[in-house]
Design an enzyme around this catalytic site. Structure first.
Site, mmCIF file in Angstrom:
data_model
loop_
_atom_site.group_PDB
_atom_site.id
_atom_site.type_symbol
_atom_site.label_atom_id
_atom_site.label_comp_id
_atom_site.label_asym_id
_atom_site.label_seq_id
_atom_site.Cartn_x
_atom_site.Cartn_y
_atom_site.Cartn_z
ATOM 1 N N GLY A 1 7.172 -6.023 1.786
ATOM 2 C CA GLY A 1 7.938 -5.023 1.037
ATOM 3 C C GLY A 1 8.707 -5.582 -0.150
ATOM 4 N N LYS B 1 4.972 2.609 8.846
ATOM 5 C CA LYS B 1 6.384 2.372 9.194
ATOM 6 C C LYS B 1 7.085 3.711 9.474
ATOM 7 C CE LYS B 1 6.037 -1.863 6.657
ATOM 8 N NZ LYS B 1 6.694 -2.967 5.997
ATOM 9 N N ASN C 1 0.058 0.432 7.614
ATOM 10 C CA ASN C 1 1.230 0.472 8.486
ATOM 11 C C ASN C 1 2.240 1.376 7.798
ATOM 12 O OD1 ASN C 1 3.493 0.066 10.012
ATOM 13 N ND2 ASN C 1 3.807 -2.080 9.396
ATOM 14 N N GLU D 1 1.708 -12.282 8.565
ATOM 15 C CA GLU D 1 2.614 -11.577 7.669
ATOM 16 C C GLU D 1 3.856 -12.420 7.401
ATOM 17 O OE1 GLU D 1 1.745 -7.128 7.500
ATOM 18 O OE2 GLU D 1 3.367 -7.444 8.913
ATOM 19 N N HIS E 1 5.391 -6.793 14.988
ATOM 20 C CA HIS E 1 5.712 -6.738 13.565
ATOM 21 C C HIS E 1 7.095 -7.354 13.331
ATOM 22 C CE1 HIS E 1 6.681 -5.233 9.602
ATOM 23 N NE2 HIS E 1 5.382 -5.100 9.434
ATOM 24 N N SER F 1 2.970 -7.192 0.947
ATOM 25 C CA SER F 1 2.799 -6.860 -0.468
ATOM 26 C C SER F 1 1.358 -6.948 -0.954
ATOM 27 C CB SER F 1 3.710 -7.727 -1.343
ATOM 28 O OG SER F 1 5.073 -7.471 -1.035
ATOM 29 N N GLU G 1 9.481 -6.510 11.524
ATOM 30 C CA GLU G 1 10.606 -5.563 11.533
ATOM 31 C C GLU G 1 11.050 -5.265 12.965
ATOM 32 O OE1 GLU G 1 8.764 -2.661 8.963
ATOM 33 O OE2 GLU G 1 8.944 -4.105 7.332
HETATM 34 P P1 PGA Z 1 4.093 -4.195 2.684
HETATM 35 O O1 PGA Z 1 4.209 -4.199 4.294
HETATM 36 O O2 PGA Z 1 2.625 -4.071 2.375
HETATM 37 O O3 PGA Z 1 4.889 -3.021 2.259
HETATM 38 O O4 PGA Z 1 4.651 -5.498 2.218
HETATM 39 C C1 PGA Z 1 3.276 -4.867 5.086
HETATM 40 C C2 PGA Z 1 3.648 -4.753 6.540
HETATM 41 O O5 PGA Z 1 4.844 -4.787 6.854
HETATM 42 O O6 PGA Z 1 2.780 -4.622 7.416
#
Ligand code: PGA
Length: 255
Positions: A176, A15, A13, A170, A98, A216, A100
């Site tokens: 992140g 982003k 992903n 998630e 997601h 992460s 976000e």
């Molecule tokens: P990350 O993001 O691996 O940077 O924690 C995962 C995601 O948001 O899909």
């Protein structure tokens, strides 16, 4: 439940990262490193990078996805991209729900469900995200919450259409941040999601469902996370922007 029955999928992903030129470079870096993968490999990229990604992955084992889609076919929705538009250019996957999108852009379980519906109607495979905030985990309502998110998102989805759904657990606090819970706890929530599918459909549907973990996941912790019986792959943010790290995670899924 037999993990071997299910296909592991490792999806990046990206982003809001990478210009088209940078996207091409990143995919060229990933390509040779994952070419022998047994698991599914997908890169979900910003809309602006889709054309370049589709071109660069032609004839490879890498699928291409978008990071969201709108539920209407077309119309007065400034700034949105429809599922119809994505499928028209050959996109195969789309991330929906997601955290976000939910946190910063007012996405709700209801709009997530509408987007899922539109994506399925256009033949896209959906990577459907659910997960709790830290406060909710501390309140002890993670299981109820992810079950509810899963149920609402899958409203009106037939058993046959489930083949085009990948569920991604998630935990928001893990995205992140470099933080993960002990893998057994992550597995527990993935198992809750699977049993929700069983409750909504049946045991065979639950057994066949790919449930990813995301938050992460990196080259170091991927082995342990992907060894868990109910974790069938990963949705990878930060580590998907580094070819060697992404390839290491793909390798962990192949074991
Ligand atoms: P990350 O993001 O691996 O940077 O924690 C995962 C995601 O948001 O899909």
């Amino acid at each position: 439940m037999n993990k071997k029955l299910r296909k592991a999928v490792i999806a990046g992903n990206w982003k809001m990262n990478k210009t088209p030129a940078e996207a091409k470079e990143l995919i060229e870096g990933i390509k040779p490193l994952v070419k022998d993968a047994d698991c599914g490999v997908v890169v979900c990229v910003p809309y602006i990078d889709l054309a370049v990604a589709l071109e660069a992955t032609k004839g490879t084992n890498i699928g291409v996805g978008a990071e969201n889609c709108h539920w209407e076919k077309s119309g007065a929705f400034t700034g949105e991209i429809s599922a119809d538009m994505l499928s028209a250019i050959g996109v195969q996957y789309v991330i929906i729900g997601h955290s976000e999108r939910r946190t910063y852009f007012g996405e709700t379980d209801i709009t997530v469900n509408k987007r899922v519906r539109a994506a399925l109607d256009n033949g896209l495979t959906v990577i459907l995200c659910v997960g709790e905030y830290l406060e909710q985990r501390e309140q002890g309502i993670t299981a109820e919450l992810v079950a509810m998110q899963t149920k609402i998102a899958l409203g009106g989805v037939s058993e046959d259409e489930l083949k085009k759904i990948i569920l991604a657990y998630e935990p928001v606090w893990a995205i992140g941040t470099g933080k993960t819970a002990p893998s057994a706890q992550e597995n527990e929530v993935c198992a809750v999601i699977r049993s929700t599918v069983k409750e909504l459909y049946n045991a065979a549907a639950a057994d066949a469902m790919t449930v990813q973990y995301g938050g992460s996941m990196n080259a170091k912790n991927a082995n342990e996370l992907l060894d868990q019986p109910d974790v069938d792959g990963g949705l990878i943010g930060g580590a998907s922007l580094k070819p060697a790290d992404f390839a290491e995670i793909v390798k962990a899924a192949n074991r």
